[in-house]
Design a protein around this motif. Sequence first.
Motif, PDB file in Angstrom:
ATOM      1  N   UNK A  24      63.771 -56.382 -19.133  1.00  0.00           N
ATOM      2  CA  UNK A  24      64.156 -56.436 -17.439  1.00  0.00           C
ATOM      3  C   UNK A  24      65.520 -56.106 -17.422  1.00  0.00           C
ATOM      4  N   UNK A  25      65.701 -55.294 -16.197  1.00  0.00           N
ATOM      5  CA  UNK A  25      66.755 -54.716 -15.889  1.00  0.00           C
ATOM      6  C   UNK A  25      67.142 -55.393 -14.469  1.00  0.00           C
ATOM      7  N   UNK A  26      68.309 -55.966 -14.163  1.00  0.00           N
ATOM      8  CA  UNK A  26      68.690 -56.684 -12.929  1.00  0.00           C
ATOM      9  C   UNK A  26      70.168 -56.545 -12.842  1.00  0.00           C
ATOM     10  N   UNK A  27      70.509 -56.534 -11.456  1.00  0.00           N
ATOM     11  CA  UNK A  27      72.093 -56.932 -10.957  1.00  0.00           C
ATOM     12  C   UNK A  27      72.116 -57.815  -9.968  1.00  0.00           C
ATOM     13  N   UNK A  28      73.149 -58.105  -9.169  1.00  0.00           N
ATOM     14  CA  UNK A  28      73.564 -59.134  -8.303  1.00  0.00           C
ATOM     15  C   UNK A  28      72.859 -58.809  -7.201  1.00  0.00           C
ATOM     16  N   UNK A  29      72.054 -59.979  -6.654  1.00  0.00           N
ATOM     17  CA  UNK A  29      71.198 -59.675  -5.707  1.00  0.00           C
ATOM     18  C   UNK A  29      71.586 -60.319  -4.248  1.00  0.00           C
ATOM     19  N   UNK A  30      72.928 -60.599  -4.151  1.00  0.00           N
ATOM     20  CA  UNK A  30      73.351 -61.045  -2.812  1.00  0.00           C
ATOM     21  C   UNK A  30      74.433 -60.203  -1.990  1.00  0.00           C
ATOM     22  N   UNK A  31      75.002 -59.271  -3.027  1.00  0.00           N
ATOM     23  CA  UNK A  31      76.004 -58.333  -2.320  1.00  0.00           C
ATOM     24  C   UNK A  31      75.450 -56.906  -2.890  1.00  0.00           C
ATOM     25  N   UNK A  32      75.559 -55.868  -1.927  1.00  0.00           N
ATOM     26  CA  UNK A  32      75.134 -54.644  -2.257  1.00  0.00           C
ATOM     27  C   UNK A  32      76.044 -53.957  -3.061  1.00  0.00           C
ATOM     28  N   UNK A  33      77.111 -54.270  -3.447  1.00  0.00           N
ATOM     29  CA  UNK A  33      77.971 -53.529  -4.268  1.00  0.00           C
ATOM     30  C   UNK A  33      77.471 -53.389  -5.589  1.00  0.00           C
ATOM     31  N   UNK A  34      76.528 -54.309  -6.269  1.00  0.00           N
ATOM     32  CA  UNK A  34      76.085 -54.241  -7.432  1.00  0.00           C
ATOM     33  C   UNK A  34      74.585 -53.284  -7.386  1.00  0.00           C
ATOM     34  N   UNK A  35      74.229 -52.792  -6.528  1.00  0.00           N
ATOM     35  CA  UNK A  35      73.185 -51.908  -6.330  1.00  0.00           C
ATOM     36  C   UNK A  35      73.172 -50.746  -7.393  1.00  0.00           C
TER      37      UNK A  35
END
Length: 622
Positions: A212-223
């Motif tokens: 699974x690939x993921x990133x921070x899910x509260x701020x769009x900077x990690x998108x």
Amino acid sequence: MNRPIGRLPRLAALLMGAGLAASLVTTTPGDDTTAQAPGPAPAPAAYAVTPAVSPFVQSGPRNIITRVQDTYISNLNGADHSGEQLLHVGTPDNGTTKYRSFLKFDVSKLRGADIKSASLRLYNSYTGSCDGWWMYADAVSAAWSQSTITWANQPAPSAGYQTSANFGLGQAACPDQPVDSDPDTSNAVKRLDVTAMVKAWTNGTLANNGLRLSAGESGSVAYKELCSMNPVATDPACRLAYYAPTLEVEFNPGAPVIAAADEYAVNYGGYPATSPAVEFYDSTKPSLWPTTGPYQRWVPDAYHSFKDPSGDLLRAPFAGGTEHKLRPAGAYETTGLGGKQVLVVGDGQSGLVAVVPYPALSGARFTINVGTNDLTNLHGVELLPDGTVAVALAKTGQVKLYTKAQGAVGNAPSAYATAADTAALVDAHSLLYDPETGSLWAVGATQLVRYPYTLGSGKLGTPEAFTLPLNANGYSSPYGHDLEPVYGNPDRMWVAANAGIVQFSKSGATPCYKPSRWPTSGTSADGKPNRWCTDYADEPLVNKGGMVKSVGNDPVSGRVITTCAGDPAACHAPATGADAWTTPAITFVDSTVNGTPSRHEEYWRETDAQYYRVRWMVPSYN
């Protein structure tokens, strides 16, 4: 490619054997034992050999690691996204919409392999912040399907295998820059270390349910947006197969790569279905080849980012490559996976000559066409450290040089219509650059020739020629086929011919001839007992017969591999319907079978493989 052992007129043969026949080049001081006193022979024990390269495989349709599936999921819908060209991770709107992506690769053919490293290669097509933010890869604990997985039924991660990387590209302030001709140098190519999870998959301690690939899910900077396994030709970035998510694994370290040019158009499946190829094999256990097959293949096609817009580079179908060598990148050095080493390939049927990043095997840094088989019969290629490429043309009897500028990718044929330099050599077959003497060596029908070469000049110096010993029958030409370094002894070169296999001493400092099948005592008694060497280990097994197409030794283990076709005493017969100069077998001389030196044949497909030359992938010149 196969040259018959023809009968010469008796007088001409005797004159040639004595070194008195008309020269094939302008001077022949190497045939005059009084011309120069031999220098001291280098000490092999003090010579540091560049190690051979360990196997490195990338997932793909031709390789033993394959891409199985990929998709992304969203917290806002349960749609099937498996056919889309992008994967998404993180949130583009500060937490309202959340994305995770899932990927799976089949690594079953690496089960039991000694994994040194593994990376997940991705292409970052868009980012939420040019400052770069973390993303994560986790092994997952349960099976899933790309067409039915949703946010609600997604599998949980497996504890202990998470890895991460910090990067961000794709905005106007930090644009991604795809490089079609050399994709690994694109700035948006990024890698995550997944060694732990791949080791666990291949040794059986963790079920391979993908990751699974993921990133921070509260701020769009990690998108982030990443290219998927579905390239789209019209996409500005995600149009090349190299930019698809790819698993890269280096395995069995210390077991050098063997590469063979296979003319047989086996049905690989995938794209395209059939094609001759340069095939790469793990040398650890050749007996497993029928099960594993080649771990990787190269073909000059769209999948490998090889472009031929005018149709000039491939003037006939690619036939697997007449010659291929691994070399230091030298003048072609770049950043990226293929920065330090390159594969130089020449294909007689199509006339293609190319320098390809290795192990990326995508794109090219030099491309020309020297003419199809019926015009030139290209047999040998060599890359010089200044970027110049030398070719040996058997039909025209020439050694030619083409500079780095002439072979610049995108050049029209007029750029290389005239070689930078040309020398005549009858039946020129193989080339070897020698940094010890600053020379390019070439072998033809009856002569081994040394051409001094000044780096950057693009010009060959005054040649020095050495007449090859006559065939064992005492009167026919040996017909030289191959030159390779004797790794571990920089004073020696392997010389393979229709007559057999011998080592050549560059210094001629020490007597090195012992009675042999070839050269015979008669043909070696021409003042060259210090040049044509038969005192090497296991010589009777290596030099068992004639019609030899290639020979070389592994600097790590000392094993020798060779190919031959046409001599029943030593060669496996060609496959039914195959060209007479090919063989389905790679012959080993080593002690791996029964603990004592032996000669044995190894196959991938005994009934239909069509090899000409086979090489240890060693990047050093000697």
